[in-house]
Design a protein around this motif. Structure first.
Motif, PDB file in Angstrom:
ATOM      1  N   LYS A 141       0.840  -1.201   0.000  1.00  0.00           N
ATOM      2  CA  LYS A 141       0.000   0.000   0.000  1.00  0.00           C
ATOM      3  C   LYS A 141       0.872   1.246   0.000  1.00  0.00           C
ATOM      4  O   LYS A 141       0.615   2.202  -0.726  1.00  0.00           O
ATOM      5  CB  LYS A 141      -0.961   0.007   1.191  1.00  0.00           C
ATOM      6  CG  LYS A 141      -2.036   1.062   1.027  1.00  0.00           C
ATOM      7  CD  LYS A 141      -3.328   0.722   1.714  1.00  0.00           C
ATOM      8  CE  LYS A 141      -3.250   1.060   3.175  1.00  0.00           C
ATOM      9  NZ  LYS A 141      -4.550   1.026   3.854  1.00  0.00           N
ATOM     10  N   CYS A 142       1.938   1.235   0.794  1.00  0.00           N
ATOM     11  CA  CYS A 142       2.900   2.340   0.753  1.00  0.00           C
ATOM     12  C   CYS A 142       3.445   2.471  -0.658  1.00  0.00           C
ATOM     13  O   CYS A 142       3.584   3.573  -1.188  1.00  0.00           O
ATOM     14  CB  CYS A 142       4.063   2.085   1.703  1.00  0.00           C
ATOM     15  SG  CYS A 142       3.682   2.458   3.402  1.00  0.00           S
ATOM     16  N   PRO A 199      -1.710   4.743   3.530  1.00  0.00           N
ATOM     17  CA  PRO A 199      -0.834   3.783   4.204  1.00  0.00           C
ATOM     18  C   PRO A 199      -1.009   3.850   5.720  1.00  0.00           C
ATOM     19  O   PRO A 199      -1.085   4.947   6.278  1.00  0.00           O
ATOM     20  CB  PRO A 199       0.569   4.245   3.803  1.00  0.00           C
ATOM     21  CG  PRO A 199       0.377   4.908   2.490  1.00  0.00           C
ATOM     22  CD  PRO A 199      -0.965   5.576   2.569  1.00  0.00           C
ATOM     23  N   ARG A 220       2.831   5.765   9.715  1.00  0.00           N
ATOM     24  CA  ARG A 220       2.931   5.962   8.274  1.00  0.00           C
ATOM     25  C   ARG A 220       1.884   6.945   7.754  1.00  0.00           C
ATOM     26  O   ARG A 220       2.136   7.735   6.864  1.00  0.00           O
ATOM     27  CB  ARG A 220       2.781   4.618   7.549  1.00  0.00           C
ATOM     28  CG  ARG A 220       4.059   3.820   7.511  1.00  0.00           C
ATOM     29  CD  ARG A 220       3.783   2.366   7.200  1.00  0.00           C
ATOM     30  NE  ARG A 220       3.023   1.743   8.300  1.00  0.00           N
ATOM     31  CZ  ARG A 220       2.418   0.584   8.216  1.00  0.00           C
ATOM     32  NH1 ARG A 220       2.442  -0.086   7.096  1.00  0.00           N
ATOM     33  NH2 ARG A 220       1.773   0.091   9.249  1.00  0.00           N
TER      34      ARG A 220
END
Ligand code: SF4
Lengths: 426, 246
Positions: free
Chosen positions: A309-310, A336, A369
């Motif tokens: 996802k990041c 994220p 994050r």
């Protein structure tokens, strides 16, 4: 041989099947023993940190096939043992009454042929349901190549059925599991998928219609034994979810249990890759991502340094930051570090008040994050350039050494209800 | 300045909360014993538990606030945390003002502590459903000992009463000398106080099943994935005393 010794041998051989889920079924106790809790319950955890919820055992580890990655393959020199269906049923009941387990996960090596083998599995399940009046959870393996009528019987007794796809492509299968054709594997999968859909439809009309594998079907594949890319794997998984209505795809990092020259010599099992695949799988199932968003031909493998996802967010920095008080639920899910639970809490809480970063922290939203991708009341938390290189270095966990990474692999994963499965929640 | 004392039951604390609401005056403390620093001028009120009052209050909470609010109150209460009663009071006081939206004020200082405690209790209750280990004793029933942090037995009972409907069983919170008891093929269960005078005597095949389970469990781990830290976060040491496999 004593039962105890045989059990040990057969547990040893069964343990590489990673699926442990016991959830998703609803079976009520009607004057017998047991029920299937729809949320799943873990009873213990092994020293490798996996949940124990089912008695996972083989009927026999003698096998006429010779799959290169498997301890039970014909050509491997290991002690062989078997249990009778009666013994399996008795053990299951004894363990279940003591609350050691949620139920049974029964698999087996192939004896004589697919149909005979399937019949033995069915007999054990039938004994449990009919003789012992057992309403707990049963996961049955379907044997590749088994007759559709036997598949149907198996699903009548089981909560979940599975056939392992084993390897992502036909070629790899031919190389490593020459006795099992792609068709022999996909056949029972299709049959089960059709029967699951039919049973669901029928039960909408009448509650009395017979159950067929109410917890659906799953499959497993081995990662790292053959050269396929993550993209190939993720596309395959997407197909299973979309076209066969599969409940779960499990990924199992290849562990050289077997030796033999058909297999790569990996120094360590690709556990990080496996973990990233679970995360990517999670994106498909719960976060509304499509396989082509996670990976594409220009980027066929998952980034081991940051979660998928990041990785996606870093490629779409123009979409960020998003305002936490306004962004749609679906958009929040793409931030994220924000999981399903956090996104739901945010949506609920912001109906009552405009949220600040402090409020987010109080809601239990982990900002480690997410902070780089959010504004709250129009403000950002850091005065940071939205620049890929800078963000990337911030997002990479400080512990990138192999050892530390291994230990903290699952730290971010889980959640009360979800802890019962190997998760890849982001 | 009033310090309310009650008998430690949920009905008791509800009776106090009903009283406080009527009095319309901020209490100084609510507890089972008088606070040490109550001060000279504090009025100590010993409240007699009134089940009818308690039930009426709970009913009103369910109707005017929401059934979820009632559940949060109960679960947070079961945490047995020091000072939980005052948290319940503040939560409820806010509830009468906010009505149905009480539980969406997630980060409000009067809501957050109650939600957190309730969640902790529910989490432990769920976890404990897995950690119960029955031993079949000579008298023919199944006995399990537990030492949970919170008073979770009543939350676990329905699950076991359904699952082991055809089995006599006892689940014993040895720290609190409480037990839930179920008789085979009878609906429901009962909470009783229970103190064992000696170790229960196992039935004939009990040891055999235990050793099978231990042998089985020892075989499950895959050496290449060894990760004891993760194991410890899932099965904290404090729970292991009563687990057959540890
Ligand atoms: S069929 Fe292949 S994977 Fe299955 S037990 Fe036999 S050798 Fe192992």
């Amino acid at each position: 041989m004593e039962l105890e010794k045989r059990l040990v041998i057969l547990a040893e051989s069964a343990k590489y099947d990673v699926s442990c889920a016991s959830s998703g079924s609803k079976r009520y106790n009607r004057d017998g023993i047991g029920n299937a809790a729809s949320c799943g319950i873990c009873h213990s955890w092994t020293s490798d940190g996996r949940c124990v919820s089912l008695l996972k055992v083989l009927l026999t580890n003698a096998c006429i096939y010779d799959c290169a990655y498997c301890v039970n393959r014909r050509s491997n020199d290991v002690p062989r043992a078997s249990l009778t269906p009666e013994e399996v049923a008795e053990l299951t009941i004894g363990f279940y009454r003591r609350n050691y387990i949620e139920g049974l996960f029964l698999s087996t090596g192939v004896v004589h042929g697919p149909d005979q083998t399937m019949e033995l599995l069915i007999r054990a399940a039938r004994l449990l349901r009919e003789t012992h009046r057992f309403n707990g959870y049963i996961h049955l393996k379907l044997v590749p190549g088994a007759d559709p009528l036997l598949v149907e019987q198996a699903g009548r007794f089981a909560d979940r059925v599975s056939v392992n796809i084993e390897l992502p492509t036909r070629e790899s299968l031919k190389l490593l599991a020459p006795d099992k054709s792609r068709e022999a594997i996909i056949g029972p999968m299709r049959t089960a998928s059709g029967l699951i859909t039919r049973s669901r439809e029928e039960r909408k009309v009448s509650r009395k219609a017979p159950l067929f594998a109410p917890a659906g079907q799953s499959t497993q594949l081995i990662v790292g034994a053959t050269p396929e890319s993550d993209l190939q794997i993720i596309r395959l998984a997407e197909g299973f979810y979309n076209r066969l209505g599969m409940k779960r795809v499990y990924y199992s990092a290849f562990i050289p249990v077997a030796g033999g020259n058909r297999l790569p010599a990996l120094p360590v099992p690709p556990l990080v890759r496996e973990h990233r695949l679970y995360q990517a799988d999670w994106l498909l199932r719960y976060y509304g991502f499509a396989a082509h968003e996670v990976l594409d031909d220009g980027r066929p493998d998952l980034d081991l340094a940051v979660d998928p996802k990041c990785g996606w967010a870093l490629r779409h920095l123009d979409l960020f930051p998003v305002e936490v008080n306004r962004a749609d639920y679906e958009v929040l899910l793409r931030v994220p570090g924000i999981g399903v639970r956090s996104a739901k809490r945010i949506v609920r809480a912001r109906r009552q008040q405009r949220l600040s970063f402090d409020d987010l922290a109080k809601l239990g939203v982990v900002l480690k994050r997410a902070r780089y991708f959010l504004t709250a009341r129009g403000k950002r938390l850091d005065d940071l350039d939205m620049n890929e290189a800078v963000l990337r270095s911030r997002l990479m966990a400080p512990a990138t050494t192999k050892k530390a990474r291994q230990l903290s692999l699952f730290d971010g994963a889980g959640g009360d209800e979800l802890a019962s499965v190997l998760t890849g929640e982001l | 300045m009033t310090c309310y004392l009650y008998d430690g039951t949920f009905e008791g604390v509800l009776t106090v909360l009903a009283l406080v609401r009527e009095a319309g005056e901020e209490p100084n403390s609510i507890g089972t014993t008088a606070p040490a620093q109550a001060g000279l001028f504090a009025a100590i009120v010993r409240v007699e538990t009134n089940e009818e009052v308690a039930e009426r209050l709970l009913d009103e909470i369910g109707r005017r606030l929401s059934p979820a609010t009632a559940a949060h109150l109960y679960h947070a209460f079961l945490s047995e945390t020091e000072g939980v009663e005052m948290h319940l009071h503040r939560y409820l006081r806010l509830g009468w003002r906010e009505g149905r939206r009480l539980d969406s004020l997630l980060s409000h200082e009067s809501v957050l502590p109650v939600h957190q405690l309730a969640r902790r209790v529910r989490h432990e209750a769920h976890r404990m459903k897995g950690f119960v280990r029955f031993r079949k004793v000579r008298e023919g029933f199944y006995y399990a000992a537990l030492e949970p942090d919170h008073r979770v037995l009543s939350l676990m009972a329905p699950h076991f009463a359904d699952r082991f409907f055809d089995q006599h069983w006892v689940i014993h919170d040895v720290r609190r000398n409480l037990a839930i008891v179920h008789a085979a093929r009878r609906e429901g269960w009962e909470e009783v106080s229970l103190e064992l005078t000696g170790a229960p005597v196992m039935s004939e095949r009990e040891e055999w099943f235990q050793s099978l389970w231990r042998r089985y469990f020892d075989r499950l781990a895959i050496a290449a994935r060894h990760n004891p830290r993760l194991q410890q976060s899932k099965v904290p040491l404090k729970y292991r005393r009563h687990l057959v496999e540890f």
